[in-house]
Design a protein around this motif. Structure first.
Motif, short mmCIF file in Angstrom:
data_model
loop_
_atom_site.label_atom_id
_atom_site.label_comp_id
_atom_site.label_asym_id
_atom_site.label_seq_id
_atom_site.Cartn_x
_atom_site.Cartn_y
_atom_site.Cartn_z
N ARG A 62 -45.69 -21.70 17.81
CA ARG A 62 -45.30 -20.44 18.45
C ARG A 62 -44.08 -19.81 17.77
O ARG A 62 -43.60 -18.77 18.21
CB ARG A 62 -44.99 -20.68 19.93
CG ARG A 62 -46.15 -21.30 20.70
CD ARG A 62 -45.77 -21.53 22.15
NE ARG A 62 -46.78 -22.31 22.84
CZ ARG A 62 -47.85 -21.82 23.44
NH1 ARG A 62 -48.05 -20.51 23.42
NH2 ARG A 62 -48.71 -22.60 24.06
N MET A 63 -43.62 -20.43 16.71
CA MET A 63 -42.42 -19.95 16.03
C MET A 63 -42.55 -18.53 15.49
O MET A 63 -41.60 -17.74 15.62
CB MET A 63 -42.05 -20.91 14.89
CG MET A 63 -40.66 -20.72 14.35
SD MET A 63 -39.41 -21.13 15.60
CE MET A 63 -37.92 -20.69 14.74
N PRO A 64 -43.67 -18.13 14.89
CA PRO A 64 -43.78 -16.74 14.41
C PRO A 64 -43.58 -15.70 15.51
O PRO A 64 -42.87 -14.70 15.30
CB PRO A 64 -45.20 -16.68 13.83
CG PRO A 64 -45.50 -18.09 13.44
CD PRO A 64 -44.85 -18.94 14.49
N SER A 65 -44.19 -15.92 16.67
CA SER A 65 -44.02 -14.96 17.76
C SER A 65 -42.60 -14.98 18.30
O SER A 65 -42.05 -13.93 18.69
CB SER A 65 -45.01 -15.26 18.90
OG SER A 65 -44.81 -16.57 19.41
N ILE A 66 -41.97 -16.15 18.30
CA ILE A 66 -40.57 -16.25 18.73
C ILE A 66 -39.68 -15.47 17.78
O ILE A 66 -38.77 -14.74 18.20
CB ILE A 66 -40.14 -17.72 18.82
CG1 ILE A 66 -40.86 -18.43 19.96
CG2 ILE A 66 -38.62 -17.83 19.02
CD1 ILE A 66 -40.59 -19.92 20.05
N MET A 67 -39.93 -15.60 16.47
CA MET A 67 -39.11 -14.90 15.50
C MET A 67 -39.29 -13.39 15.60
O MET A 67 -38.33 -12.63 15.41
CB MET A 67 -39.47 -15.37 14.08
CG MET A 67 -39.03 -16.80 13.77
SD MET A 67 -37.24 -17.05 14.02
CE MET A 67 -36.56 -15.88 12.85
N ASP A 68 -40.50 -12.95 15.91
CA ASP A 68 -40.73 -11.51 16.08
C ASP A 68 -39.87 -10.96 17.22
O ASP A 68 -39.22 -9.91 17.07
CB ASP A 68 -42.21 -11.24 16.37
CG ASP A 68 -43.07 -11.40 15.13
OD1 ASP A 68 -42.51 -11.36 14.01
OD2 ASP A 68 -44.30 -11.56 15.28
N LYS A 69 -39.87 -11.66 18.35
CA LYS A 69 -39.09 -11.22 19.49
C LYS A 69 -37.59 -11.35 19.23
O LYS A 69 -36.80 -10.52 19.69
CB LYS A 69 -39.47 -12.03 20.73
CG LYS A 69 -40.86 -11.74 21.26
CD LYS A 69 -40.97 -10.30 21.72
CE LYS A 69 -42.34 -10.00 22.31
NZ LYS A 69 -42.46 -8.58 22.74
N LEU A 70 -37.22 -12.38 18.50
CA LEU A 70 -35.81 -12.57 18.18
C LEU A 70 -35.30 -11.44 17.28
O LEU A 70 -34.21 -10.91 17.49
CB LEU A 70 -35.60 -13.92 17.50
CG LEU A 70 -34.15 -14.28 17.14
CD1 LEU A 70 -33.30 -14.38 18.40
CD2 LEU A 70 -34.11 -15.59 16.36
N LEU A 71 -36.10 -11.08 16.26
CA LEU A 71 -35.71 -9.98 15.38
C LEU A 71 -35.63 -8.66 16.16
O LEU A 71 -34.75 -7.83 15.90
CB LEU A 71 -36.71 -9.86 14.23
CG LEU A 71 -36.66 -10.97 13.17
CD1 LEU A 71 -37.78 -10.81 12.17
CD2 LEU A 71 -35.30 -10.98 12.47
N GLU A 72 -36.55 -8.48 17.09
CA GLU A 72 -36.50 -7.29 17.94
C GLU A 72 -35.19 -7.23 18.71
O GLU A 72 -34.54 -6.17 18.81
CB GLU A 72 -37.67 -7.30 18.93
CG GLU A 72 -37.68 -6.14 19.90
CD GLU A 72 -38.77 -6.26 20.95
OE1 GLU A 72 -38.61 -5.69 22.05
OE2 GLU A 72 -39.80 -6.94 20.68
N THR A 73 -34.76 -8.37 19.24
CA THR A 73 -33.51 -8.45 19.98
C THR A 73 -32.31 -8.18 19.08
O THR A 73 -31.40 -7.44 19.45
CB THR A 73 -33.37 -9.84 20.64
OG1 THR A 73 -34.45 -10.05 21.54
CG2 THR A 73 -32.05 -9.95 21.39
N VAL A 74 -32.31 -8.78 17.89
CA VAL A 74 -31.20 -8.60 16.95
C VAL A 74 -31.08 -7.14 16.53
O VAL A 74 -29.98 -6.56 16.54
CB VAL A 74 -31.38 -9.51 15.72
CG1 VAL A 74 -30.36 -9.16 14.64
CG2 VAL A 74 -31.25 -10.98 16.11
N PHE A 75 -32.21 -6.52 16.18
CA PHE A 75 -32.17 -5.13 15.73
C PHE A 75 -31.78 -4.19 16.86
O PHE A 75 -31.07 -3.20 16.63
CB PHE A 75 -33.54 -4.73 15.15
CG PHE A 75 -33.84 -5.38 13.83
CD1 PHE A 75 -32.85 -5.56 12.89
CD2 PHE A 75 -35.12 -5.83 13.54
CE1 PHE A 75 -33.11 -6.16 11.67
CE2 PHE A 75 -35.40 -6.44 12.33
CZ PHE A 75 -34.39 -6.60 11.38
N MET A 76 -32.22 -4.50 18.08
CA MET A 76 -31.83 -3.67 19.22
C MET A 76 -30.32 -3.76 19.46
O MET A 76 -29.66 -2.76 19.74
CB MET A 76 -32.58 -4.10 20.48
CG MET A 76 -32.25 -3.26 21.71
SD MET A 76 -33.26 -3.69 23.15
CE MET A 76 -32.62 -5.33 23.51
#
Length: 261
Positions: A62-76
């Protein structure tokens, strides 16, 4: 005389210490908190964490989906901080004693900073949630408003601490307001301002996780989803990912600060 003063200081420290103990005892009594019971539950809590928070190979899928959401949080978080920094600079110029246009705008800018800063980001999330619903815009605005107040206050102090001699020299030559700001105020205050912006980026990435739980966005929403479904292995992976990301960003920020300060 010195001995008398030392005795007075010692007495004051003793009184303060006793008052703190009394407040702690009353707080524990009111909340029914038992320190001994809390300590005794630590081994049981550690055992539960070891048995339930183990990361497996299935969890790592599930790491790829976690990284997608994490990057979304960082960029926001970065976007909210950057946008708030631009508005904060404008308000700080109005609010600073060095660059204020008049007393009315100075008081207004300081009021806006104080109002937005003294309401927690979580409270802003709940307030904005009613109007905008669960979406990324709510999370962005909550971080933006909280950051606006903090950075405005920090920028005002940075501008006020700037050397006044260059400002006075340009004023004496008949320089315009914008020329004084551009040539004397901003160059002196910019390194400290950038440091505050980097600090808020770190803070907002931490806050964005909790904001995401409330607004249903980013890594916070994913954390909340797996926590409620009691998939604690994925929760552990998300938590570790957040911690590692925050540490890396903090190290990067510290390196940048050493360069600019």
């Amino acid at each position: 005389m010195n001995e008398k003063k030392m005795r007075q200081n010692k007495l004051q420290i003793t009184i303060i210490f006793i008052v703190i103990l009394l407040i702690t005892y009353l707080s524990a009594a009111i909340t029914n908190f038992n320190f001994l019971d809390s300590v005794l539950t630590i081994p049981e809590a550690i055992g539960w964490m070891v048995s339930n928070l183990m990361i497996t190979s299935e969890t790592l899928d599930r790491m790829p989906s976690i990284m997608d959401k994490l990057l979304e949080t960082v960029f926001m978080s970065i976007a909210a901080t950057t946008f708030a920094a631009v508005i904060s600079l404008f308000l700080a110029l109005l609010g600073s004693q060095t660059t204020k246009v008049n007393n009315f705008f100075s008081v207004l800018a300081r009021f806006i900073a104080s109002f937005s800063r003294n309401i927690p980001v979580v409270a802003w999330s709940l307030i904005l949630l009613i109007s905008f619903g669960q979406n990324s815009m709510t999370g962005f605005l909550a971080l933006f408003v909280g950051t606006l107040g903090f950075l405005t206050r920090a920028f005002i102090e940075s501008i006020d601490e700037a050397n006044q001699s260059s400002v006075e020299a340009l004023t004496a030559t008949g320089a315009t307001y914008f020329h004084i700001v551009n040539k004397a105020v901003i160059p002196q205050s910019l390194p400290q301002m950038l440091s505050w912006i980097l600090f808020m980026v770190e803070t907002n990435i931490r806050s964005a996780t909790l904001v995401g739980i409330l607004t249903g966005t980013g890594i916070g929403a994913m954390f909340d989803l797996y926590y409620k479904s009691m998939n604690y292995q994925v929760v552990a992976l998300i938590t570790i990912t957040i911690v590692v990301t925050v540490i890396l960003i903090e190290l990067l920020s510290n390196q940048i600060r050493r360069v600019i300060l």
